[in-house]
Design an enzyme around this catalytic site. Structure first.
Site, mmCIF file in Angstrom:
data_model
loop_
_atom_site.group_PDB
_atom_site.id
_atom_site.type_symbol
_atom_site.label_atom_id
_atom_site.label_comp_id
_atom_site.label_asym_id
_atom_site.label_seq_id
_atom_site.Cartn_x
_atom_site.Cartn_y
_atom_site.Cartn_z
ATOM 1 N N ASP A 138 0.817 -1.226 0.000
ATOM 2 C CA ASP A 138 0.000 0.000 0.000
ATOM 3 C C ASP A 138 0.844 1.266 0.000
ATOM 4 O O ASP A 138 0.421 2.296 0.527
ATOM 5 C CB ASP A 138 -0.956 0.028 1.208
ATOM 6 C CG ASP A 138 -1.706 -1.279 1.360
ATOM 7 O OD1 ASP A 138 -2.238 -1.752 0.354
ATOM 8 O OD2 ASP A 138 -1.739 -1.824 2.477
ATOM 9 N N GLY A 147 1.510 3.036 -2.507
ATOM 10 C CA GLY A 147 1.100 3.943 -3.596
ATOM 11 C C GLY A 147 1.830 3.620 -4.884
ATOM 12 O O GLY A 147 2.056 4.494 -5.724
ATOM 13 N N LYS A 148 2.156 2.332 -5.075
ATOM 14 C CA LYS A 148 2.876 1.913 -6.286
ATOM 15 C C LYS A 148 2.036 2.159 -7.531
ATOM 16 O O LYS A 148 2.568 2.511 -8.572
ATOM 17 C CB LYS A 148 3.190 0.405 -6.223
ATOM 18 C CG LYS A 148 4.182 0.024 -5.181
ATOM 19 C CD LYS A 148 4.447 -1.474 -5.198
ATOM 20 C CE LYS A 148 3.297 -2.313 -4.688
ATOM 21 N NZ LYS A 148 3.031 -2.216 -3.256
ATOM 22 N N LYS A 153 -0.023 4.437 -8.560
ATOM 23 C CA LYS A 153 0.078 5.765 -9.198
ATOM 24 C C LYS A 153 1.416 5.916 -9.924
ATOM 25 O O LYS A 153 1.470 6.442 -11.036
ATOM 26 C CB LYS A 153 -0.068 6.844 -8.123
ATOM 27 C CG LYS A 153 0.232 8.219 -8.651
ATOM 28 C CD LYS A 153 0.192 9.312 -7.617
ATOM 29 C CE LYS A 153 1.142 10.409 -8.040
ATOM 30 N NZ LYS A 153 1.044 11.628 -7.268
ATOM 31 N N GLY A 166 -4.008 -4.681 -4.432
ATOM 32 C CA GLY A 166 -5.096 -3.775 -4.807
ATOM 33 C C GLY A 166 -4.590 -2.379 -5.113
ATOM 34 O O GLY A 166 -3.923 -1.780 -4.286
ATOM 35 N N HIS A 167 -4.867 -1.901 -6.320
ATOM 36 C CA HIS A 167 -4.523 -0.523 -6.686
ATOM 37 C C HIS A 167 -5.821 0.219 -6.960
ATOM 38 O O HIS A 167 -6.628 -0.249 -7.750
ATOM 39 C CB HIS A 167 -3.772 -0.466 -8.019
ATOM 40 C CG HIS A 167 -2.418 -1.055 -7.973
ATOM 41 N ND1 HIS A 167 -1.646 -1.079 -6.859
ATOM 42 C CD2 HIS A 167 -1.689 -1.623 -8.946
ATOM 43 C CE1 HIS A 167 -0.497 -1.652 -7.143
ATOM 44 N NE2 HIS A 167 -0.497 -2.006 -8.396
ATOM 45 N N GLN A 182 2.343 -6.134 -3.120
ATOM 46 C CA GLN A 182 2.612 -6.128 -1.671
ATOM 47 C C GLN A 182 3.889 -5.305 -1.403
ATOM 48 O O GLN A 182 4.224 -4.440 -2.176
ATOM 49 C CB GLN A 182 2.741 -7.550 -1.095
ATOM 50 C CG GLN A 182 1.427 -8.327 -1.037
ATOM 51 C CD GLN A 182 1.042 -8.972 -2.340
ATOM 52 O OE1 GLN A 182 1.853 -9.590 -3.012
ATOM 53 N NE2 GLN A 182 -0.195 -8.816 -2.738
ATOM 54 N N ALA A 242 -7.307 -1.560 0.116
ATOM 55 C CA ALA A 242 -8.033 -1.538 -1.163
ATOM 56 C C ALA A 242 -8.682 -2.889 -1.460
ATOM 57 O O ALA A 242 -9.682 -2.963 -2.162
ATOM 58 C CB ALA A 242 -7.088 -1.159 -2.303
ATOM 59 N N GLY A 257 -10.767 -3.564 2.613
ATOM 60 C CA GLY A 257 -11.429 -2.442 3.292
ATOM 61 C C GLY A 257 -11.052 -2.336 4.762
ATOM 62 O O GLY A 257 -11.583 -1.492 5.484
HETATM 63 P P1 IMP Z 1 -2.105 -13.030 2.152
HETATM 64 O O1 IMP Z 1 -1.219 -12.423 1.124
HETATM 65 O O2 IMP Z 1 -3.573 -12.902 1.831
HETATM 66 O O3 IMP Z 1 -1.718 -14.443 2.498
HETATM 67 O O4 IMP Z 1 -1.923 -12.201 3.520
HETATM 68 C C1 IMP Z 1 -0.721 -12.245 4.275
HETATM 69 C C2 IMP Z 1 -0.399 -10.878 4.853
HETATM 70 O O5 IMP Z 1 -0.073 -9.990 3.795
HETATM 71 C C3 IMP Z 1 -1.554 -10.208 5.609
HETATM 72 O O6 IMP Z 1 -1.024 -9.462 6.674
HETATM 73 C C4 IMP Z 1 -2.154 -9.272 4.566
HETATM 74 O O7 IMP Z 1 -2.821 -8.186 5.157
HETATM 75 C C5 IMP Z 1 -0.899 -8.835 3.844
HETATM 76 N N1 IMP Z 1 -1.157 -8.400 2.466
HETATM 77 C C6 IMP Z 1 -1.358 -9.175 1.384
HETATM 78 N N2 IMP Z 1 -1.531 -8.438 0.282
HETATM 79 C C7 IMP Z 1 -1.397 -7.167 0.662
HETATM 80 C C8 IMP Z 1 -1.427 -5.917 -0.056
HETATM 81 O O8 IMP Z 1 -1.581 -5.844 -1.280
HETATM 82 N N3 IMP Z 1 -1.252 -4.793 0.699
HETATM 83 C C9 IMP Z 1 -1.013 -4.856 2.033
HETATM 84 N N4 IMP Z 1 -0.967 -5.978 2.729
HETATM 85 C C10 IMP Z 1 -1.159 -7.136 2.051
#
Ligand code: IMP
Length: 407
Positions: free
Chosen positions: A14, A16-17, A19, A41-42, A222, A297, A300
């Protein structure tokens, strides 16, 4: 001369990649993802309408840019179908410019069920999208892959074994409902169109593009502190989110990466559970969350907020060989009286902070480094000096023009 750039989040996602990828995609010929799945999620604006992309690289918004989902991803076909459909409704064209590796492992409904029941016990706080279980099957060499959709008879056999195995886990370990094999099969076969349209030997495509000297953006999902090896294990995601993941997840060797842009917020956030040394629990946390709109994103969920951790970033910059930094959401700090930055930890692993006086001025209209208040410039120069890495981009708001490019 090619100009291939890898863009990575340096924190817990998160940053802000989206943008930045969107802005740099304009001068690129391709945008490629190499790990993760629809846990990412973007949030982007398409024709004034808000869209959240989970799988499709944001380069798709630029009509001449090619987009690739590499072998390192785990792929949910219904999630992808939904996203493509929504984008096509906004007149975005996928024909002859969207490619999915045949070697991607597929996320099945049983993976999602296992992820969700297991997380209730383990409390990692996953996104519940089946990411961990899908990667487990990949590493255990029993995954069903995108290329398996080529031969439905063989797919049937492979899938039956895997779904039986998953259902044993669901029933015997978690006392949960099994999922009917026919439903899993139907989910795959009803999306066979995706295979027919987009399947590709992406490793060969990338080799060709690199040889042709195309400018390619590699888009990490991530953040580095969620990396399976280098992150805050076990509170991590199940893929290699750091620079090393690019070579395995796309089949492009390290020498073909010309620059590595590391993205960090001007502060820190985290969704889900796990250690977070600089986390705040006071009114500063509320202020960061409110002004920064810190809600996930994908899920929620509210994000946990805290100060920037330069001690952690120093290691992450090294692991990724970051060549340039981008600092996002600087404007979120505009109203603070004082801003703290972690520069080290004490013997009890508590952060040692350096305090900066706040600038208490609106930075959202700054378009050059010199437009920024002196205190904001000092903050950025301190980050640059401590991390021994130049800050090339500063973002001061969500829109494209709210971006400062330094030489
Ligand atoms: P998973 O990727 O669903 O297995 O989640 C493992 C951990 O990574 C959790 O703490 C999620 O909240 C975090 N996580 C996974 N994808 C994202 C992302 O795109 N942004 C922020 N945290 C993420």
């Amino acid at each position: 001369m090619s100009n291939n750039t890898l863009i990575l989040g340096l924190q817990w996602g998160d940053e802000g990649k989206g943008k930045i990828v969107d802005a740099l995609a304009e001068s690129s010929e391709a945008v490629c993802r190499f790990q993760g799945g629809h846990n990412a999620g973007h949030t982007l604006k398409v024709d004034g309408e808000q869209k959240v992309l989970h799988l499709v690289p944001s380069g798709i918004l630029h009509p001449s840019v090619h987009c690739v989902l590499g072998n390192g991803l785990v792929l949910s076909l219904p999630a992808l179908a939904k996203e493509i459909k929504e984008l096509q409704e906004s007149e975005i064209n996928f024909k002859d410019r969207f490619y999915i590796s045949e070697d991607c492992s597929l996320i099945l409904p049983t993976h999602i069920a296992i992820d969700q029941v297991r997380d209730k016990e383990e409390g990692i706080g996953t996104t519940g999208r089946g990411i961990g279980p899908a990667y487990e099957d990949k590493i255990a060499r029993r995954a069903v892959r995108f290329g398996d959709l080529k031969n439905l008879e063989e797919l049937n056999i492979k899938l039956l074994t895997l779904v039986n195995y998953h259902n044993q886990i669901l029933q015997n370990l978690y006392n949960a409902q099994p999922i009917a094999f026919e439903d899993v099969l139907e989910e795959l076969t009803s999306n066979i169109d995706l295979y027919n349209k987009y399947h590709c030997k992406t490793q060969d495509l990338l080799k060709l593009w690199v040889k042709q000297g195309k400018s390619i953006l590699f888009e990490g999902a991530q953040g580095s502190m969620l990396d399976i090896d280098h992150g805050t294990y076990p509170y991590v995601t199940s893929s290699s989110t750091t620079a090393g993941g690019l070579s395995s997840g796309l089949g492009v060797g390290p020498r073909h990466i010309d620059s590595i842009l590391g993205i960090t917020k001007a502060y820190t956030t985290r969704v889900g559970e796990g250690p977070f040394a600089t986390e705040l629990f006071d009114s500063n946390a509320d202020q960061l969350a409110k002004i920064g709109h810190e809600f996930g994103a994908t899920t929620g969920r509210p994000r946990r907020c805290g100060w920037l951790d330069l001690k952690a970033l120093e290691t992450i910059v090294f692991i990724n060989s970051v060549s340039n930094l981008c600092i996002t959401k600087l404007d979120v700090l505009d109203g603070f009286e004082a801003i703290q930055v972690c520069i080290d930890y004490d013997q009890n692993q508590q952060p040692i902070y350096k305090t900066f006086s706040g600038w208490k001025q609106d930075t959202s209209n700054a378009r050059s480094f010199n437009d920024l208040p002196k205190a904001a410039q000092d903050y950025i120069l301190f980050i640059e000096e401590t991390l021994d890495c130049p800050v090339g981009i500063v973002s001061v708001g969500p829109s494209r023009d709210q971006t400062i490019y330094r030489d």
